[in-house]
Structure formats: structure tokens, C-alpha cells
Write a protein that holds these residues in place. Structure first.
Motif, PDB file in Angstrom:
ATOM      1  N   THR A 168      19.042   7.765 -23.616  1.00  0.00           N
ATOM      2  CA  THR A 168      19.876   7.336 -24.728  1.00  0.00           C
ATOM      3  C   THR A 168      20.243   8.562 -25.552  1.00  0.00           C
ATOM      4  OG1 THR A 168      20.040   5.743 -26.537  1.00  0.00           O
ATOM      5  CG2 THR A 168      17.926   6.884 -26.303  1.00  0.00           C
ATOM      6  N   HIS A 169      20.847   8.354 -26.687  1.00  0.00           N
ATOM      7  CA  HIS A 169      21.117   9.400 -27.664  1.00  0.00           C
ATOM      8  C   HIS A 169      20.589   8.921 -29.009  1.00  0.00           C
ATOM      9  CE1 HIS A 169      23.914  10.714 -24.547  1.00  0.00           C
ATOM     10  NE2 HIS A 169      23.788  11.909 -25.098  1.00  0.00           N
ATOM     11  N   ILE A 170      20.024   9.859 -29.777  1.00  0.00           N
ATOM     12  CA  ILE A 170      19.524   9.516 -31.111  1.00  0.00           C
ATOM     13  C   ILE A 170      20.230  10.382 -32.148  1.00  0.00           C
ATOM     14  CG2 ILE A 170      17.293   8.643 -30.357  1.00  0.00           C
ATOM     15  CD1 ILE A 170      16.082  11.369 -31.029  1.00  0.00           C
ATOM     16  N   ARG A 171      20.368   9.827 -33.338  1.00  0.00           N
ATOM     17  CA  ARG A 171      21.037  10.517 -34.441  1.00  0.00           C
ATOM     18  C   ARG A 171      19.969  10.987 -35.417  1.00  0.00           C
ATOM     19  NH1 ARG A 171      25.033   7.879 -38.879  1.00  0.00           N
ATOM     20  NH2 ARG A 171      23.037   7.034 -39.518  1.00  0.00           N
ATOM     21  N   LEU A 172      19.842  12.319 -35.553  1.00  0.00           N
ATOM     22  CA  LEU A 172      18.843  12.891 -36.439  1.00  0.00           C
ATOM     23  C   LEU A 172      19.502  13.536 -37.651  1.00  0.00           C
ATOM     24  CD1 LEU A 172      16.467  14.652 -33.898  1.00  0.00           C
ATOM     25  CD2 LEU A 172      16.272  12.365 -34.877  1.00  0.00           C
TER      26      LEU A 172
ATOM     27  N   SER B   4      27.437  20.281 -48.873  1.00  0.00           N
ATOM     28  CA  SER B   4      27.513  20.743 -50.263  1.00  0.00           C
ATOM     29  C   SER B   4      27.936  19.609 -51.195  1.00  0.00           C
ATOM     30  CB  SER B   4      28.478  21.924 -50.387  1.00  0.00           C
ATOM     31  OG  SER B   4      29.769  21.550 -49.940  1.00  0.00           O
ATOM     32  N   ALA B   5      28.563  18.577 -50.636  1.00  0.00           N
ATOM     33  CA  ALA B   5      28.960  17.409 -51.429  1.00  0.00           C
ATOM     34  C   ALA B   5      27.856  16.361 -51.488  1.00  0.00           C
ATOM     35  CB  ALA B   5      30.233  16.797 -50.858  1.00  0.00           C
ATOM     36  N   GLY B   6      26.717  16.654 -50.857  1.00  0.00           N
ATOM     37  CA  GLY B   6      25.594  15.719 -50.880  1.00  0.00           C
ATOM     38  C   GLY B   6      25.604  14.678 -49.778  1.00  0.00           C
ATOM     39  N   GLN B   7      26.567  14.761 -48.878  1.00  0.00           N
ATOM     40  CA  GLN B   7      26.659  13.792 -47.781  1.00  0.00           C
ATOM     41  C   GLN B   7      25.692  14.181 -46.660  1.00  0.00           C
ATOM     42  OE1 GLN B   7      28.558  10.990 -47.853  1.00  0.00           O
ATOM     43  NE2 GLN B   7      28.939  11.614 -49.960  1.00  0.00           N
ATOM     44  N   PRO B   8      25.064  13.204 -46.027  1.00  0.00           N
ATOM     45  CA  PRO B   8      24.161  13.533 -44.912  1.00  0.00           C
ATOM     46  C   PRO B   8      24.933  14.111 -43.724  1.00  0.00           C
ATOM     47  CG  PRO B   8      24.424  11.163 -45.126  1.00  0.00           C
ATOM     48  CD  PRO B   8      25.144  11.774 -46.287  1.00  0.00           C
ATOM     49  N   VAL B   9      24.305  15.048 -43.046  1.00  0.00           N
ATOM     50  CA  VAL B   9      24.863  15.657 -41.838  1.00  0.00           C
ATOM     51  C   VAL B   9      23.909  15.309 -40.692  1.00  0.00           C
ATOM     52  CG1 VAL B   9      25.442  17.834 -40.684  1.00  0.00           C
ATOM     53  CG2 VAL B   9      25.897  17.549 -43.138  1.00  0.00           C
ATOM     54  N   PHE B  10      24.464  14.787 -39.615  1.00  0.00           N
ATOM     55  CA  PHE B  10      23.664  14.319 -38.485  1.00  0.00           C
ATOM     56  C   PHE B  10      23.978  15.113 -37.231  1.00  0.00           C
ATOM     57  CE2 PHE B  10      24.230  10.656 -41.277  1.00  0.00           C
ATOM     58  CZ  PHE B  10      22.925  10.256 -41.452  1.00  0.00           C
ATOM     59  N   GLU B  11      23.020  15.153 -36.330  1.00  0.00           N
ATOM     60  CA  GLU B  11      23.234  15.692 -34.996  1.00  0.00           C
ATOM     61  C   GLU B  11      22.777  14.624 -34.004  1.00  0.00           C
ATOM     62  OE1 GLU B  11      22.266  19.576 -32.209  1.00  0.00           O
ATOM     63  OE2 GLU B  11      21.320  19.435 -34.180  1.00  0.00           O
ATOM     64  N   VAL B  12      23.589  14.388 -33.001  1.00  0.00           N
ATOM     65  CA  VAL B  12      23.270  13.412 -31.956  1.00  0.00           C
ATOM     66  C   VAL B  12      22.690  14.177 -30.775  1.00  0.00           C
ATOM     67  CG1 VAL B  12      24.203  11.671 -30.399  1.00  0.00           C
ATOM     68  CG2 VAL B  12      25.074  11.845 -32.742  1.00  0.00           C
TER      69      VAL B  12
ATOM     70  N   PRO C 262      17.985  20.793 -30.251  1.00  0.00           N
ATOM     71  CA  PRO C 262      19.067  20.711 -31.226  1.00  0.00           C
ATOM     72  C   PRO C 262      19.707  22.062 -31.532  1.00  0.00           C
ATOM     73  CG  PRO C 262      16.961  20.637 -32.339  1.00  0.00           C
ATOM     74  CD  PRO C 262      16.673  20.630 -30.859  1.00  0.00           C
ATOM     75  N   GLY C 263      20.891  21.994 -32.091  1.00  0.00           N
ATOM     76  CA  GLY C 263      21.580  23.186 -32.584  1.00  0.00           C
ATOM     77  C   GLY C 263      21.566  23.253 -34.093  1.00  0.00           C
ATOM     78  N   LEU C 264      21.411  22.106 -34.746  1.00  0.00           N
ATOM     79  CA  LEU C 264      21.421  22.049 -36.218  1.00  0.00           C
ATOM     80  C   LEU C 264      20.104  21.576 -36.808  1.00  0.00           C
ATOM     81  CD1 LEU C 264      24.909  20.341 -36.763  1.00  0.00           C
ATOM     82  CD2 LEU C 264      24.358  22.771 -36.993  1.00  0.00           C
ATOM     83  N   VAL C 265      19.498  20.581 -36.199  1.00  0.00           N
ATOM     84  CA  VAL C 265      18.265  19.983 -36.717  1.00  0.00           C
ATOM     85  C   VAL C 265      17.119  20.972 -36.559  1.00  0.00           C
ATOM     86  CG1 VAL C 265      16.595  18.112 -36.399  1.00  0.00           C
ATOM     87  CG2 VAL C 265      19.039  17.641 -36.230  1.00  0.00           C
ATOM     88  N   LEU C 266      16.343  21.135 -37.607  1.00  0.00           N
ATOM     89  CA  LEU C 266      15.201  22.051 -37.580  1.00  0.00           C
ATOM     90  C   LEU C 266      13.907  21.282 -37.362  1.00  0.00           C
ATOM     91  CD1 LEU C 266      16.122  24.315 -40.623  1.00  0.00           C
ATOM     92  CD2 LEU C 266      16.595  24.729 -38.205  1.00  0.00           C
ATOM     93  N   GLY C 267      12.934  21.945 -36.728  1.00  0.00           N
ATOM     94  CA  GLY C 267      11.595  21.373 -36.626  1.00  0.00           C
ATOM     95  C   GLY C 267      11.278  20.617 -35.362  1.00  0.00           C
TER      96      GLY C 267
END
Length: 100
Positions: A11-15, A21-29, A46-51
Motif C-alpha cells: 500500500t502507500h501511507i501518508r506521513l 511557512s503558512a502553517g499548513q501540514p506537508v505530507f509525503e506518500v 523518505p525524501g522529506l520525512v525525518l526519523g
């Protein structure tokens, strides 16, 4: 509760990667394998999600926040540079891990 037939399914998960900068969440699938209702094994780093990295088992909340419940054998290194990397800059990190 996860139906038994879905356990082990690809499957794919959204993390949650952070917030803009506008306070909106940013996700990586990311690609993953289903282990339970909210438990997944990452099959790609991931390329964006840390940890987290491919092979880690994550418990994922509905808002994309996650907790690593089990570490896999991989690490994920993210590098940022203001411009293109030179061949010399790219060779440097490989010298550090080549003995492994």
C-alpha cells in the motif's frame, strides 16, 4: 480493525513531513506493507520525512504523525546543498561508509 486479507498487502501511507511557512501540514506518500490496522513496514525510504527509513515498522495516526515501533536494518541520510553537488562532494560520504 484491519481485515485479515489486507495484512501483508502493499500500500502507500501518508506521513507528516512538517508544516509550511503558512502553517499548513506537508505530507509525503511512501510505499509500505500493511501489518495491522495502523501498523506498517516502510518499503521505501523518505525524501522529506525525518526519523525513519525503509524497513522500519511505524504506527501511523490519522493525521500522518507516526512513531517508529521497530527499527529496520536501513538508515536514511538526507543531504541538502545550496547548489549542485560536485563529484568530489558526492564521493566524500561514500568513503566514510565504504568499509562497511
Amino acid at each position: 480493525m484491519m481485515e485479515e486479507s489486507y495484512v501483508g498487502a502493499d500500500t502507500h501511507i501518508r506521513l507528516l513531513a512538517g508544516h509550511s511557512s503558512a502553517g499548513q501540514p506537508v505530507f509525503e506518500v511512501l510505499p509500505a506493507r500493511t501489518l495491522g490496522a495502523d501498523l506498517f513496514e516502510l518499503t521505501g525510504s523518505p525524501g522529506l520525512v525525518l526519523g525513519c527509513a525503509a524497513g522500519d515498522v511505524l504506527q501511523v495516526a490519522g493525521d500522518g504523525a507516526f512513531e517508529v515501533t521497530e527499527r529496520g536494518a536501513n538508515v536514511c541520510v538526507q543531504a541538502y546543498h545550496g547548489g549542485p553537488f560536485s563529484p568530489e562532494e558526492l564521493a566524500g560520504p561514500w568513503r566514510l561508509v565504504s568499509p562497511f
